[in-house]
Design a protein around this motif. Sequence first.
Motif, PDB file in Angstrom:
ATOM      1  N   THR A 132      38.555  62.077  13.957  1.00  0.00           N
ATOM      2  CA  THR A 132      38.149  60.484  14.449  1.00  0.00           C
ATOM      3  C   THR A 132      36.725  59.886  14.728  1.00  0.00           C
ATOM      4  O   THR A 132      35.943  60.284  14.038  1.00  0.00           O
ATOM      5  CB  THR A 132      39.311  60.618  16.557  1.00  0.00           C
ATOM      6  N   VAL A 133      36.382  58.368  15.045  1.00  0.00           N
ATOM      7  CA  VAL A 133      35.699  57.875  14.792  1.00  0.00           C
ATOM      8  C   VAL A 133      34.888  58.133  15.775  1.00  0.00           C
ATOM      9  O   VAL A 133      33.514  59.218  15.276  1.00  0.00           O
ATOM     10  CB  VAL A 133      35.758  56.581  14.473  1.00  0.00           C
ATOM     11  N   GLU A 134      35.423  58.375  17.223  1.00  0.00           N
ATOM     12  CA  GLU A 134      34.709  59.388  17.715  1.00  0.00           C
ATOM     13  C   GLU A 134      34.269  60.634  17.815  1.00  0.00           C
ATOM     14  O   GLU A 134      33.187  60.828  17.475  1.00  0.00           O
ATOM     15  CB  GLU A 134      35.385  59.132  19.521  1.00  0.00           C
ATOM     16  N   ALA A 135      35.072  61.605  17.259  1.00  0.00           N
ATOM     17  CA  ALA A 135      34.455  62.857  16.736  1.00  0.00           C
ATOM     18  C   ALA A 135      33.480  62.869  15.558  1.00  0.00           C
ATOM     19  O   ALA A 135      32.280  63.686  15.816  1.00  0.00           O
ATOM     20  CB  ALA A 135      35.580  63.985  16.426  1.00  0.00           C
ATOM     21  N   LEU A 136      33.442  61.952  14.579  1.00  0.00           N
ATOM     22  CA  LEU A 136      32.528  62.040  13.749  1.00  0.00           C
ATOM     23  C   LEU A 136      31.590  61.461  14.792  1.00  0.00           C
ATOM     24  O   LEU A 136      29.928  61.759  14.352  1.00  0.00           O
ATOM     25  CB  LEU A 136      32.467  60.510  12.665  1.00  0.00           C
ATOM     26  N   ALA A 137      30.858  60.529  15.375  1.00  0.00           N
ATOM     27  CA  ALA A 137      30.050  60.557  15.939  1.00  0.00           C
ATOM     28  C   ALA A 137      29.026  60.812  16.973  1.00  0.00           C
ATOM     29  O   ALA A 137      28.372  60.938  17.221  1.00  0.00           O
ATOM     30  CB  ALA A 137      30.455  59.163  17.249  1.00  0.00           C
ATOM     31  N   ALA A 138      30.367  62.104  17.547  1.00  0.00           N
ATOM     32  CA  ALA A 138      29.812  63.483  17.541  1.00  0.00           C
ATOM     33  C   ALA A 138      29.234  64.250  17.153  1.00  0.00           C
ATOM     34  O   ALA A 138      28.062  64.321  17.251  1.00  0.00           O
ATOM     35  CB  ALA A 138      30.457  64.114  19.195  1.00  0.00           C
TER      36      ALA A 138
END
Length: 550
Positions: free
Chosen positions: A409-415
Amino acid sequence: MSETFDFIVIGSGGGSMCAALQMRAAGKSVLILEKTDLVGGTTAASGGVMWIPNNRFMKSEGIEDSAEKANAYLDAVVGDSKDAAGASRERRLAYVEQAPEMINFLVDQGIQLRRIPSWPDYYDVAGASVPGRAVVSQLFDIKKLGVWKEKLRPGFLPLPANLDEAMQLPLIKRSGKAKKVLARIIGRVLVDKITGKQRATAGQALQGQMLHAALKAGVGIRLNAAVKEIIVENDRVTGVIVGVQKISARLGVLINAGGFARNQRMLDQYIPGTSADWSSTIDADTGEMIEEGQRIGAATAQMAERIGMQISLPPGSKSLAVKPGMQNDICKPHAIVVDQTGVRYAGEACSHAEFSQRMIERNKIAPASPSWMIFDSQYLATYMLAGTMPGAKKPKSWTEEHFLRSGDTVEALAASCGLDASTLKASVERFNGFSRKGRDEDFQRGDHPYDQWTGDPLSTPSNTLGTIEKAPFFAVQILPGDVGTYGGLVTDTHARVLRADGSVIEGLYATGTSTASVMGRVEPGPGGSIGPSFTWGYVAAKHAINNVKN
């Protein structure tokens, strides 16, 4: 032991052999002094493109251009600035007048050149040329150099492919035209193998041709001949010191020894926040001749300027002479660039020089060096990434050494990237909305001819806009690299080096990235440094021959 020549050239880059050929055409003796063991400078390792307005190839192909149009363009893009002495209107006018004459001179000397069919000027303003003003070398058989072949600096593209042909190669899985181009290149490889030729392209071809012509004309060239000192006698430059040897020059000395992109001390002084390790110039681009000019009273200007090229540093690339440039990567559909807060801050399809400048400017108010290129699986399957061909399979070291980050997810990529998840998601969603509507309302990416040219010609309805929505999602860091600095010795319309009070240092000329660029703080189109290097070398030699003092 001392020697005397009519003209001495320090460095063997872009304008050196052009000046030398002009001298030899006038029957004058000339010596090129190169501090390394290879000829050609950064020009040989580059694309070898020259930005030449109103050139003969445009005229022969029926492409509209004029000095008036080119001057209007430079007025709009470069403009006038009191602290950009190299880019005065007088020098810009002289460049537009002399550059096409320089090309005519080279053609008369047997140098085979061509115009790239399509390469738009970088800015969409009055006077811009959409077909473009880019002039390059024809392919050249470097075996014609004989023993000097091994002394010519290698190029970046070891194929007999013109630049415009090489630009087609990433499309070979999707384009019949690209497949035909590949077949043509393979055909040349086979012909060269049968005939014993070794055709080079880009900057190596350009400098190979120039070297071949210079040797044929009787130009003296010495390698491993670093200049230690410029000699001034009776308020005039009269020669140089190489080692312990004095070499005198009757008509003058031309400095064309590159800039200071590889000198970290000078970068820290003039362009803090940049690194010599990010540069794609040759290792010898260390600025000592700029400092030598300063020692004898020369003025400098535009020292904070550079020709930026956003780069990535995948594992194993730090030792490469030319770093993987990312300008042709970040402008494709399904990708954006964000700073370390997750905010998108520039139009990714603008020129490499402009985008890198935006990175440095952004870094003053938010951490943006490095920035993150954010893209999805659509991108990875379709486009090149950091010098690798399209496709999901990348070197194992890329993930092991955390060069290529990913997330479902974009959120996982951000992390994975240490970015704020909500900010990055908002940036992606905003760009996706623009992509669906077909207009980038923040930065107008895709609105201009250059944006469209540098994007994906097979992508519809936009060459450069495309949603980032197909998992998994990916990111790589990009840095504000360079292909040279843009500041140095201040010169006049005859390429004579000036003092701070505007007076001339008699007998001293300069060209290339050793000077404050005639382009000021911008690169107006492809070849914004090599074109001026050749042109001012040509101008300097003409002035020295005529010995006009005005």
